[in-house]
Design a protein around this motif. Structure first.
Motif, PDB file in Angstrom:
ATOM      1  N   TRP A 262       0.995  -1.171   0.009  1.00 57.08           N
ATOM      2  CA  TRP A 262      -0.008   0.046  -0.169  1.00 57.08           C
ATOM      3  C   TRP A 262       0.900   1.141  -0.031  1.00 57.08           C
ATOM      4  O   TRP A 262       0.230   2.347  -0.137  1.00 57.08           O
ATOM      5  CB  TRP A 262      -0.918   0.103   1.394  1.00 57.08           C
ATOM      6  CG  TRP A 262      -0.337   0.166   2.613  1.00 57.08           C
ATOM      7  CD1 TRP A 262       0.174  -0.855   3.162  1.00 57.08           C
ATOM      8  CD2 TRP A 262       0.096   1.209   3.391  1.00 57.08           C
ATOM      9  NE1 TRP A 262       0.917  -0.524   4.469  1.00 57.08           N
ATOM     10  CE2 TRP A 262       0.770   0.897   4.521  1.00 57.08           C
ATOM     11  CE3 TRP A 262      -0.581   2.485   3.160  1.00 57.08           C
ATOM     12  CZ2 TRP A 262       1.126   1.679   5.589  1.00 57.08           C
ATOM     13  CZ3 TRP A 262       0.020   3.577   4.108  1.00 57.08           C
ATOM     14  CH2 TRP A 262       0.784   3.139   5.524  1.00 57.08           C
ATOM     15  N   ILE A 263       2.299   1.152   0.093  1.00 61.15           N
ATOM     16  CA  ILE A 263       3.069   2.244  -0.156  1.00 61.15           C
ATOM     17  C   ILE A 263       3.625   2.544  -1.412  1.00 61.15           C
ATOM     18  O   ILE A 263       3.838   3.572  -1.826  1.00 61.15           O
ATOM     19  CB  ILE A 263       4.195   2.132   1.134  1.00 61.15           C
ATOM     20  CG1 ILE A 263       3.523   2.163   2.632  1.00 61.15           C
ATOM     21  CG2 ILE A 263       5.360   3.145   0.856  1.00 61.15           C
ATOM     22  CD1 ILE A 263       4.590   1.988   3.580  1.00 61.15           C
TER      23      ILE A 263
ATOM     24  N   GLN B 153       8.434  16.233  -2.294  1.00 60.42           N
ATOM     25  CA  GLN B 153       7.286  16.022  -2.176  1.00 60.42           C
ATOM     26  C   GLN B 153       6.544  17.315  -1.847  1.00 60.42           C
ATOM     27  O   GLN B 153       5.986  17.284  -0.698  1.00 60.42           O
ATOM     28  CB  GLN B 153       7.175  15.046  -1.086  1.00 60.42           C
ATOM     29  CG  GLN B 153       7.492  13.757  -1.500  1.00 60.42           C
ATOM     30  CD  GLN B 153       7.866  12.932  -0.413  1.00 60.42           C
ATOM     31  OE1 GLN B 153       8.461  13.156   0.593  1.00 60.42           O
ATOM     32  NE2 GLN B 153       7.291  11.638  -0.360  1.00 60.42           N
TER      33      GLN B 153
ATOM     34  N   GLY C  80       3.316  19.502  -1.717  1.00 60.75           N
ATOM     35  CA  GLY C  80       1.887  19.400  -1.832  1.00 60.75           C
ATOM     36  C   GLY C  80       1.411  18.109  -2.613  1.00 60.75           C
ATOM     37  O   GLY C  80       1.759  16.917  -1.868  1.00 60.75           O
ATOM     38  N   PHE C  81       0.799  17.945  -3.575  1.00 58.25           N
ATOM     39  CA  PHE C  81       0.290  16.876  -4.261  1.00 58.25           C
ATOM     40  C   PHE C  81       1.243  16.222  -5.227  1.00 58.25           C
ATOM     41  O   PHE C  81       0.884  15.070  -5.543  1.00 58.25           O
ATOM     42  CB  PHE C  81      -0.946  17.250  -5.268  1.00 58.25           C
ATOM     43  CG  PHE C  81      -2.190  18.368  -4.388  1.00 58.25           C
ATOM     44  CD1 PHE C  81      -2.289  19.502  -4.731  1.00 58.25           C
ATOM     45  CD2 PHE C  81      -2.810  17.482  -3.664  1.00 58.25           C
ATOM     46  CE1 PHE C  81      -3.326  20.341  -4.103  1.00 58.25           C
ATOM     47  CE2 PHE C  81      -3.789  18.229  -3.136  1.00 58.25           C
ATOM     48  CZ  PHE C  81      -3.996  19.546  -3.217  1.00 58.25           C
TER      49      PHE C  81
ATOM     50  N   ARG D 145      -1.458  13.449  -7.045  1.00 57.39           N
ATOM     51  CA  ARG D 145      -2.650  13.234  -6.695  1.00 57.39           C
ATOM     52  C   ARG D 145      -3.826  14.106  -7.207  1.00 57.39           C
ATOM     53  O   ARG D 145      -3.746  15.572  -7.155  1.00 57.39           O
ATOM     54  CB  ARG D 145      -2.714  13.222  -4.919  1.00 57.39           C
ATOM     55  CG  ARG D 145      -2.217  12.083  -4.311  1.00 57.39           C
ATOM     56  CD  ARG D 145      -2.836  10.856  -4.389  1.00 57.39           C
ATOM     57  NE  ARG D 145      -4.215  10.903  -4.043  1.00 57.39           N
ATOM     58  CZ  ARG D 145      -4.531  10.670  -2.849  1.00 57.39           C
ATOM     59  NH1 ARG D 145      -3.740  10.203  -1.932  1.00 57.39           N
ATOM     60  NH2 ARG D 145      -5.712  10.912  -2.362  1.00 57.39           N
TER      61      ARG D 145
ATOM     62  N   ASP E 237      -7.643  14.366  -6.693  1.00 57.58           N
ATOM     63  CA  ASP E 237      -8.344  13.877  -5.432  1.00 57.58           C
ATOM     64  C   ASP E 237      -8.035  12.374  -5.278  1.00 57.58           C
ATOM     65  O   ASP E 237      -6.896  12.216  -4.977  1.00 57.58           O
ATOM     66  CB  ASP E 237      -9.807  13.878  -6.081  1.00 57.58           C
ATOM     67  CG  ASP E 237     -10.251  15.444  -6.360  1.00 57.58           C
ATOM     68  OD1 ASP E 237     -11.177  15.911  -7.174  1.00 57.58           O
ATOM     69  OD2 ASP E 237      -9.650  16.153  -5.457  1.00 57.58           O
ATOM     70  N   ALA E 238      -8.956  11.656  -5.630  1.00 62.00           N
ATOM     71  CA  ALA E 238      -8.530  10.156  -5.072  1.00 62.00           C
ATOM     72  C   ALA E 238      -7.866   9.384  -6.107  1.00 62.00           C
ATOM     73  O   ALA E 238      -7.309   8.155  -6.091  1.00 62.00           O
ATOM     74  CB  ALA E 238      -9.925   9.324  -5.009  1.00 62.00           C
TER      75      ALA E 238
ATOM     76  N   TRP F 152      -7.370   5.751  -4.694  1.00 60.20           N
ATOM     77  CA  TRP F 152      -7.234   5.623  -3.358  1.00 60.20           C
ATOM     78  C   TRP F 152      -8.764   5.805  -2.512  1.00 60.20           C
ATOM     79  O   TRP F 152      -9.164   6.698  -2.510  1.00 60.20           O
ATOM     80  CB  TRP F 152      -6.425   6.676  -2.643  1.00 60.20           C
ATOM     81  CG  TRP F 152      -5.056   6.584  -3.280  1.00 60.20           C
ATOM     82  CD1 TRP F 152      -4.438   7.327  -4.084  1.00 60.20           C
ATOM     83  CD2 TRP F 152      -3.919   5.879  -2.591  1.00 60.20           C
ATOM     84  NE1 TRP F 152      -2.990   6.756  -4.359  1.00 60.20           N
ATOM     85  CE2 TRP F 152      -2.854   6.087  -3.290  1.00 60.20           C
ATOM     86  CE3 TRP F 152      -3.954   5.116  -1.538  1.00 60.20           C
ATOM     87  CZ2 TRP F 152      -1.386   5.439  -3.078  1.00 60.20           C
ATOM     88  CZ3 TRP F 152      -2.669   4.406  -1.052  1.00 60.20           C
ATOM     89  CH2 TRP F 152      -1.417   4.677  -1.662  1.00 60.20           C
ATOM     90  N   PHE F 153      -9.024   4.648  -1.755  1.00 64.22           N
ATOM     91  CA  PHE F 153     -10.348   4.534  -1.211  1.00 64.22           C
ATOM     92  C   PHE F 153      -9.896   5.139  -0.061  1.00 64.22           C
ATOM     93  O   PHE F 153     -10.955   5.805   0.572  1.00 64.22           O
ATOM     94  CB  PHE F 153     -10.741   3.102  -1.107  1.00 64.22           C
ATOM     95  CG  PHE F 153     -11.245   2.261  -2.182  1.00 64.22           C
ATOM     96  CD1 PHE F 153     -10.495   1.627  -3.025  1.00 64.22           C
ATOM     97  CD2 PHE F 153     -12.408   2.386  -2.726  1.00 64.22           C
ATOM     98  CE1 PHE F 153     -10.932   0.943  -4.228  1.00 64.22           C
ATOM     99  CE2 PHE F 153     -13.111   1.860  -3.855  1.00 64.22           C
ATOM    100  CZ  PHE F 153     -12.190   1.030  -4.388  1.00 64.22           C
ATOM    101  N   ALA F 154      -8.896   4.988   0.634  1.00 66.15           N
ATOM    102  CA  ALA F 154      -8.589   5.661   1.742  1.00 66.15           C
ATOM    103  C   ALA F 154      -6.869   5.712   1.749  1.00 66.15           C
ATOM    104  O   ALA F 154      -6.274   5.174   0.856  1.00 66.15           O
ATOM    105  CB  ALA F 154      -9.025   4.672   3.072  1.00 66.15           C
ATOM    106  N   PRO F 155      -6.337   6.342   2.673  1.00 67.61           N
ATOM    107  CA  PRO F 155      -5.022   6.432   2.777  1.00 67.61           C
ATOM    108  C   PRO F 155      -4.094   5.424   2.639  1.00 67.61           C
ATOM    109  O   PRO F 155      -2.952   5.326   2.256  1.00 67.61           O
ATOM    110  CB  PRO F 155      -4.656   7.370   4.074  1.00 67.61           C
ATOM    111  CG  PRO F 155      -5.844   8.053   4.399  1.00 67.61           C
ATOM    112  CD  PRO F 155      -6.861   7.140   3.905  1.00 67.61           C
ATOM    113  N   SER F 156      -4.724   4.124   2.773  1.00 67.54           N
ATOM    114  CA  SER F 156      -3.686   2.980   2.989  1.00 67.54           C
ATOM    115  C   SER F 156      -4.595   1.885   2.236  1.00 67.54           C
ATOM    116  O   SER F 156      -4.328   0.655   2.198  1.00 67.54           O
ATOM    117  CB  SER F 156      -3.678   2.530   4.383  1.00 67.54           C
ATOM    118  OG  SER F 156      -4.976   1.967   4.973  1.00 67.54           O
TER     119      SER F 156
END
Lengths: 146, 383
Positions: free
Chosen positions: B137-138, B279, B281-282, B317, B319-320, B354-358
């Protein structure tokens, strides 16, 4: 007259005074928010504070301390921030759950060392805001308007 | 009248009672004193957290010898915090390979965290070398870079070397440089690399038939990393990393390790790494360069060769969504005019949701300029 003035002064000071322990905790939380914003998305997306309870965060942050080579004080501060932001216990910080996010945002920006770093925190927080599932949690932690 | 010593004599009863009470009191004092002398202190608080990650994937190698596979893996990480100063953690990876399930103890390490700026780690740990992208997930791609590959016999077939874990001792320290900069330092001593045996049972003896390095002709022996559990020689590998970090968005690493890999401890392997991340911001930009120098015996004389590679990665990034591009390049290597490592170039284009951060779903198409293209999809979950 002087006695009355002194008494008024004492009352006003007491009304605005923060208990030393609470002031220290708020300072830890503010520093922790800054470290979290600047460090915890270097290797991976920063995880929402709401994911874990206080006991878990104390262990996980130590694990992250070894991965990110944080100092002991930094780990303590990040733990304080996560524990203050996960909704489990806000009494120690001396603010209500709804106010904690606002307080955190205020502390983060008040501790920014420059306009550039202030912009960094804005960028980081704004990026985190776009995480769909944890948007609510991040907003709560970072006091972003819905 | 009751006589002394009889049950009816109050004076006798009182005397016996007094003697008994005295004995009991003395016994209590003795036990209390003994307890105080052996007082172990407060019972340390023990907290346990189970974390880790899992993934499911699909990979298709295209072309004439097309093959495609589904895959699954589970990597639990157990954390044991004892008091405030001791942490033990262990990570297993369980996956599917061929017709069986493999289990790898990825790391098993003890930490002492009682110092303000210094940590001590002992056991099996990730070697401080390169950018950490091991967890599914990383890693922003469903595949590894050309520098570090997945392998469970110590030799990476499709990369320069494996994800580096080793057994030994590691010290970490950090000093602030003003309010925005910090310098991290890590130093380790470990078992080190060893010769990779062709039959997979590596005991480090050079006389054993050895596997040639992937991409090499039968000149340069292959090196196995992180599987030298019964150290094959008296030599230990030394390594270190310096990390310069700015609070805004920059991270710079310089790392290296040096050790002997043969049974006699005479043939050395040195590796150096320079990496950087920006890195803002986005955006996430990162790159890494690795160079190795390996000594080997060729017709009885000691020779050395250098080889290496690099990768560059960019992502943003939206958004998702997150588009990702990665360029990897392994350099050609020649020994005596003969190519022992062929050039490899790979361009990977991917997109993540990305559904969530991980919790990402990742998809990528790999253009292998010197091989077979591939399409990979992975769903990972960090918990």
């Amino acid at each position: 007259m002087m006695m009355r003035t002194a008494l008024i002064f004492i009352v006003i000071s007491a009304a605005g005074a923060v208990h030393p322990a609470e002031a220290q905790e708020q300072s830890d939380v503010a520093r922790g928010a800054r470290i979290w914003a600047a460090t915890c998305n270097r290797c991976h997306n920063a995880r929402s504070p709401l994911e874990r309870n206080d006991a878990d965060w104390s262990v996980i942050v130590n694990h992250m301390r070894t991965m990110a080579n944080l100092t002991r004080s930094q780990a303590h501060d990040v733990t304080a921030f996560l524990q203050a932001s996960n909704g489990e216990q806000n009494d120690a910080v001396g603010v209500s759950p709804d106010d904690s996010a606002s307080s955190l945002r205020m502390f983060v920006h008040s501790h920014a060392h420059s306009a550039a770093s202030e912009k960094l925190f804005e960028g980081t927080i704004e990026e985190l805001r776009h995480l769909p599932r944890s948007e609510g949690a991040v907003n709560r932690a970072c006091a972003l308007p819905r | 009248m009751a006589q002394e010593g009889t049950s009816l004599n109050p004076r006798a009863h009182f005397g016996r009672l007094r003697r008994l009470s005295t004995l009991l009191f003395i016994a209590m004092l003795a036990s209390a004193g003994g307890a105080l002398a052996q007082d172990p202190g407060p019972t340390p608080n023990i907290r346990v957290v189970l974390t880790g990650y899992g993934a499911a994937g699909y990979g298709a190698h295209l072309g004439d010898d097309a093959e495609n596979n589904f895959s699954a893996s589970f990597t639990p990480v157990a954390l044991f915090q004892i008091g405030d100063e001791f942490l033990y953690e262990s990570e297993f990876e369980l996956g599917l390979e061929g017709a069986s399930t493999f289990v790898v103890l990825e790391h098993a390490q003890l930490h002492y965290l009682g110092f303000e700026r210094f940590q001590i780690t002992a056991g099996k740990f990730h070697v401080p070398f390169g950018v950490w992208m091991h967890a599914d997930w990383i890693n922003k791609m469903p595949t590894t870079t050309l520098l570090y590959g997945d392998a469970h016999g110590g030799v990476a077939e499709d990369a320069l070397f494996t994800i580096l874990f080793d057994v030994g001792v590691l010290g970490r320290g950090k000093v602030p440089l003003g309010s925005m900069w910090s310098l991290g330092m890590e130093a380790m001593i470990t078992q080190g690399p060893a010769l990779a045996a062709a039959d997979g049972h590596d005991d480090g003896h050079e006389e054993q038939e050895v596997e040639s390095a992937p991409g090499h002709a039968d000149i340069l022996p292959a090196i196995a990393y992180g599987t030298n559990y019964s150290d094959n020689n008296a030599n230990k590998t030394l390594g270190m990393r310096l990390r310069l970090m700015h609070m805004s968005a920059w991270t710079f690493d310089v790392a290296g390790f040096h050790g002997a890999y043969d049974a006699e401890g005479e043939l050395s392997l040195s590796a150096g790494n320079v990496s950087a991340k920006w890195q803002p911001g986005f955006v996430d930009l990162r790159g890494e360069v690795v160079l190795l120098r390996q000594e080997f015996l060729h017709h009885g004389s000691r020779e050395a060769t250098s080889y290496g590679g690099y990768y560059l990665q960019a992502s943003r990034r939206l958004d998702a969504w997150e588009p990702v591009v990665r360029w990897g390049h392994l350099l050609e290597d020649e020994i005596g005019g003969e190519t022992v490592r062929h050039e490899r170039r790979r361009l990977s284009l991917g997109v993540n949701y990305w559904f969530a951060p991980s919790i990402p779903v990742k998809a990528a198409y790999l253009w292998e300029l010197d091989g077979t293209d591939g399409l990979f999809v992975e769903w990972a979950l960090g918990f």
